[in-house]
Design a protein around this motif. Structure first.
Motif, short mmCIF file in Angstrom:
data_model
loop_
_atom_site.label_atom_id
_atom_site.label_comp_id
_atom_site.label_asym_id
_atom_site.label_seq_id
_atom_site.Cartn_x
_atom_site.Cartn_y
_atom_site.Cartn_z
N SER A 63 -2.60 10.91 9.96
CA SER A 63 -2.17 11.53 8.69
C SER A 63 -0.70 11.95 8.70
N ASP A 64 0.16 11.08 9.26
CA ASP A 64 1.59 11.40 9.31
C ASP A 64 2.39 10.62 8.27
N LEU A 93 0.83 -1.20 0.00
CA LEU A 93 0.00 0.00 0.00
C LEU A 93 0.87 1.25 0.00
N GLU A 94 0.34 2.32 -0.59
CA GLU A 94 1.06 3.58 -0.65
C GLU A 94 0.12 4.72 -0.22
N PRO A 95 0.70 5.84 0.25
CA PRO A 95 -0.15 7.00 0.57
C PRO A 95 -1.02 7.37 -0.62
N PHE A 98 -4.55 2.59 2.90
CA PHE A 98 -3.41 3.24 3.56
C PHE A 98 -3.91 4.46 4.33
N ASP A 99 -4.69 5.29 3.68
CA ASP A 99 -5.16 6.52 4.32
C ASP A 99 -6.09 6.21 5.49
N ALA A 100 -6.88 5.15 5.37
CA ALA A 100 -7.78 4.79 6.47
C ALA A 100 -7.00 4.32 7.70
N ARG A 116 3.76 2.23 12.01
CA ARG A 116 4.29 2.53 13.34
C ARG A 116 3.29 1.98 14.37
N GLN A 117 3.80 1.73 15.57
CA GLN A 117 2.97 1.17 16.63
C GLN A 117 2.43 2.27 17.53
#
Length: 357
Positions: A169-170, A155-157, A162-164, A204-205
């Motif tokens: 939104s970082d 997946l990519e921005p 990905f956006d979900a 990221r976690q």
């Protein structure tokens, strides 16, 4: 009769009686009253979470009711628990997840901390086969054809999923993960760092930063599942979400599904071929070194306590769903007492040759 005695003999007799009275009184004062011995106090801790409650409370009840000890309960994540055990500030910790906590057991066992069981033999723990891994909802899998971490890595921005999953939104997808101080939280960070660098995972976690904070994160997961939203999260068994949203295997009938981890990284340089990327954990009881010499009956009991994943899942469902997370201490203890009675024959076997009060 005293009236028939000469006067001198009467005086002598009165003095003897007075001396006898003084002797009796002084003896009573100088000899302390015999009282029952004060029971030894044991400090017992576990992590904050429904999965940790049943082993903790069953252990406490057996130590108090069957062996006659006084047990003080505390809360502690793994990082503070091992340090407290090593420093003699804690006697027992009933929430050792192995190999999740391998970094701690390597550091403290056996010189400062003992394990009730054999870390190389899962059958000697309280329970074994605690699966763990990363999950997504079934509808996310069906809509985006996501089955494994390499699908996530692709997946990519700008991609809808990905956006979900990029909750803030970082530019990184967010995994709802562990709690600060848990052994597995560091393991997950290691996995993510390795996968981000080698497989362009871009994850990221999200970590709960205070004790019990993971309950809030579980509530977030539940809210997203109930709302039919996409979410990426770490979970383990036993956990009430498995009882509510899936069976223990997370098969096609469940609403949440394991993501396959094709790379199997688990705490370098080790790797696992288990499909979730995490080896199944065994849960043990730890105790401070020296307890086996001071109270050998205690350690013998700790080595014998056992229960099943089904027992733990049932408890988690009761506390978190039936009681809506509002069970009182008394209700939790009563649940544990009923569990003991339901398994009385097995429990009696644990008590053989111990100094039962």
């Amino acid at each position: 009769m005293d009236e028939d005695l000469p006067k001198g003999e009467k005086t002598t007799k009165k003095l003897l009686v007075l001396l006898l009275v003084v002797l009796i009184v002084s003896t009573a004062v100088s000899c302390p009253r015999q009282t029952a011995p004060v029971p030894a106090e044991l400090k017992l801790a576990a992590a904050v979470g429904d999965w940790a409650e049943l082993p903790k409370r069953v252990t406490r009840i057996l130590l108090e009711d069957e062996l006659g000890y006084k047990v003080v309960l505390r809360e502690a994540a793994a990082d503070t628990a091992y340090t407290a055990l090593a420093g003699g500030e804690l006697d027992i910790f009933t929430d050792v997840w192995y190999p999740n906590q391998k970094s701690y057991t390597d550091e403290f066992v056996p010189h400062q901390v003992g394990i009730a069981g054999d870390l190389s033999n899962p059958t000697t723990g309280i329970y074994s086969g605690a699966d763990q891994g990363w999950l997504i909802p079934r509808w996310t899998r069906d809509k985006y054809h996501i089955d494994s971490l390499d699908d996530i890595a692709a997946l990519e921005p700008g991609d809808a999923l990905f956006d979900a999953l990029d909750l803030d939104s970082d530019g990184l997808m967010d995994l709802i993960g562990g709690e600060l101080g848990w052994g597995v939280t560091g393991v997950i960070d290691e996995k993510i760092d390795y996968y981000n660098e080698n497989y362009d995972l871009d994850v990221r976690q999200l970590v709960a930063t205070h004790g019990g904070g993971h309950d809030e994160m579980l509530a977030t997961i539940k809210s997203k599942l109930d709302g039919g939203e996409d979410v990426l999260f770490y979970l383990w068994t036993p956990n009430h979400l498995f009882t509510e949203y899936a069976d223990a295997l997370c098969d096609e009938d469940g609403q949440i599904l394991w993501l396959v981890d094709p790379w199997g990284f688990f705490s370098e340089p080790e790797a696992t071929d288990y499909y979730t990327g995490f080896p199944g954990s065994t849960i043990y009881i730890a105790y401070r070194a020296g307890l086996e010499d001071e109270y050998p009956d205690v350690v013998k009991l700790l080595e014998r306590i056992s229960m099943s994943i089904a027992d733990l899942n049932a408890y988690c469902y009761w506390e978190s769903i039936v009681k809506d997370g509002e069970a009182t201490v008394e209700e939790k203890s009563e649940y544990a007492r009923q569990w003991i009675e339901d398994h009385r024959a097995e429990v009696n076997g644990w008590l053989i040759d111990l100094q039962v009060e």
